[in-house]
Scaffold this active site. Structure first.
Site, PDB file in Angstrom:
ATOM      1  CG  ASN A  33      -2.010  -1.056   1.119  1.00 26.72           C
ATOM      2  OD1 ASN A  33      -2.415  -1.454   0.035  1.00 26.72           O
ATOM      3  ND2 ASN A  33      -2.470  -1.529   2.264  1.00 26.72           N
ATOM      4  CG  HIS A 121     -11.400  -2.163   6.268  1.00 27.53           C
ATOM      5  ND1 HIS A 121     -11.011  -2.347   7.572  1.00 27.53           N
ATOM      6  CD2 HIS A 121     -10.413  -2.692   5.503  1.00 27.53           C
ATOM      7  CE1 HIS A 121      -9.844  -2.954   7.604  1.00 27.53           C
ATOM      8  NE2 HIS A 121      -9.459  -3.179   6.364  1.00 27.53           N
ATOM      9  CD  GLU A 165     -13.637   0.863   2.485  1.00 27.43           C
ATOM     10  OE1 GLU A 165     -12.628   0.871   1.745  1.00 27.43           O
ATOM     11  OE2 GLU A 165     -14.057  -0.163   3.051  1.00 27.43           O
ATOM     12  CB  SER A 169      -9.487  -1.679   0.943  1.00 24.83           C
ATOM     13  OG  SER A 169     -10.473  -2.555   1.480  1.00 24.83           O
ATOM     14  CG  ASP A 195     -11.922   4.459   5.814  1.00 26.66           C
ATOM     15  OD1 ASP A 195     -10.879   5.040   5.454  1.00 26.66           O
ATOM     16  OD2 ASP A 195     -11.904   3.411   6.488  1.00 26.66           O
ATOM     17  CG  HIS A 198      -7.256   1.910   0.482  1.00 28.33           C
ATOM     18  ND1 HIS A 198      -6.111   1.157   0.408  1.00 28.33           N
ATOM     19  CD2 HIS A 198      -7.994   1.372   1.486  1.00 28.33           C
ATOM     20  CE1 HIS A 198      -6.145   0.194   1.317  1.00 28.33           C
ATOM     21  NE2 HIS A 198      -7.282   0.307   1.981  1.00 28.33           N
ATOM     22  CE  LYS A 229      -4.749   1.152   4.066  1.00 28.26           C
ATOM     23  NZ  LYS A 229      -4.726   1.332   5.554  1.00 28.26           N
TER      24      LYS A 229
END
Length: 372
Positions: A33, A121, A165, A169, A195, A198, A229
């Site tokens: 990541n 997640h 998200e 992910s 979120d 990523h 990440k």
């Protein structure tokens, strides 16, 4: 079922996991990541070490955030983050897992309806479970279905917490932030939680994420980002209102009852954030690599995260092993991380990957796919 029987069942179904060995020399890593390639960035490493030595930063906070004596570096980090989010209050957590479990379990209760995307997640799911709130999950990125749930059930609760998200992910696709903001505007009792683990560092203006790119910072009640990440550090943060920040300081158990991040790590994260803002060249490199990877795998997703769906745990593991023998590391993702029948290889790109790494991937992947 005993522990041994459970392990044997995992082995039989191809779902047994073990911690992978250290990276092998000469192997191209497509499972990291480290999206911007900052983990091996020598100028950033040198600057952080010099800063830590000059300021004699402690190697441990030695206490929780509410008790620790050494707060300066965490406060500086939070002030920097606040500047990225139009003055919103920032609060640092020890990890993305700590952030999601602590924030959601604090904000939601038995009088809250949590409406979550089906692919959020595991840390979000665990936070919801800890909150004891009622949860309804809508089909992935189906905001029409989310709206129907809020319309039908929202009035039975004190508040509705919508959780998504920005970049997913395991699938690499994105939520429609503007549509989510519009949905929230129709329901005053709704809080919107995004979120950006990523996306932070990778997407949006200066890497500030998809919420910033959509111009929706004012509509999103809680933005979560991580340092572990794209920023090659450790920890996570929430950007929110001053009221919610104060509430979390008093109610988020993962913050209250954990030893705070070491000052040396907080300082590195701040330097990494400042460095990230000027990394448009790395973000462009990542987009170019994403296009090439999509052409190689046929994923149809030009993202720094791309899945190659195999659909069977044992075959996924076998394909991963075959790729590693060819000098390409792509780890298998199996249930319960992804739903049964969607077992996959998860390709995760770094701007540090070379054209030669991509050539090796293309040659090895095509050969392994033909032989599988």
């Amino acid at each position: 079922m005993t522990y041994s029987e459970t392990l044997q069942s995992l082995i039989k179904t191809g779902n047994f996991r073990s911690i992978p060995a250290a990276g092998l020399p000469g192997v191209a890593d497509f499972s990291s990541n480290d999206y911007l390639g900052l983990a091996e960035n020598e100028p950033l490493r040198r600057a952080s070490m010099e800063y830590a030595m000059e300021h004699r930063l402690p190697l441990s906070a030695s206490a929780s955030r509410l008790l620790a004596s050494h707060q300066k570096e965490l406060a500086l980090l939070e002030r920097t983050l606040s500047g990225l989010y139009e003055g919103r209050a920032a609060l640092v957590f020890n990890s993305g897992y700590h952030a999601n479990t602590g924030i959601i379990s604090a904000l939601a209760d038995k009088r809250t309806l949590v409406v979550a995307d089906r692919l959020v997640h595991a840390s979000i799911i665990d936070g919801i479970a800890l909150s004891r709130a009622e949860m309804t999950r809508f089909p992935h990125n189906d905001l029409r279905r989310a709206a129907e749930i809020i319309e039908r059930r929202g009035r039975d609760f004190d508040r509705v917490l919508v959780v998504v998200e920005s970049v997913y992910s395991m699938d690499g696709d994105s939520a429609d932030i503007r549509a989510l903001a519009a949905l929230k505007s129709l329901h005053p009792e709704t809080l919107l939680y995004v979120d950006e683990a990523h996306a932070f560092g990778v997407c949006g203006p200066q890497g500030r994420g998809l919420v910033a790119e959509a111009g929706c910072l004012g509509a999103v009640d809680v933005v979560v980002g991580t340092f572990g990440k794209a920023l090659a550090s450790v920890g996570a943060f929430a950007a929110t209102s001053p009221t919610v920040r104060d509430f979390l300081v008093n109610k988020a158990r993962s913050l209250i009852f954990s030893t705070a991040l070491p000052p040396v790590n907080a300082a590195f994260s701040r330097l990494a954030v400042e460095h990230m803002l000027g990394c448009d060249d790395l973000r462009l490199r990542l987009r170019l690599l994403s296009r090439r990877l999509a052409a190689i795998t046929g994923s149809g997703i030009e993202s720094h995260i791309q899945p190659y769906i195999v659909g069977d745990a044992a075959r996924t593991v076998a394909l991963s092993h075959a790729l590693l023998e060819g000098g390409v590391k792509v780890l298998p993702i199996r249930t319960p991380t992804v739903p049964p029948g969607t077992e996959r290889l998860r390709f995760s790109l770094s701007a540090a990957l070379s054209d030669a790494d991509m050539d090796r991937l293309e040659q090895t992947f095509n050969l392994c796919r033909q032989n599988s």
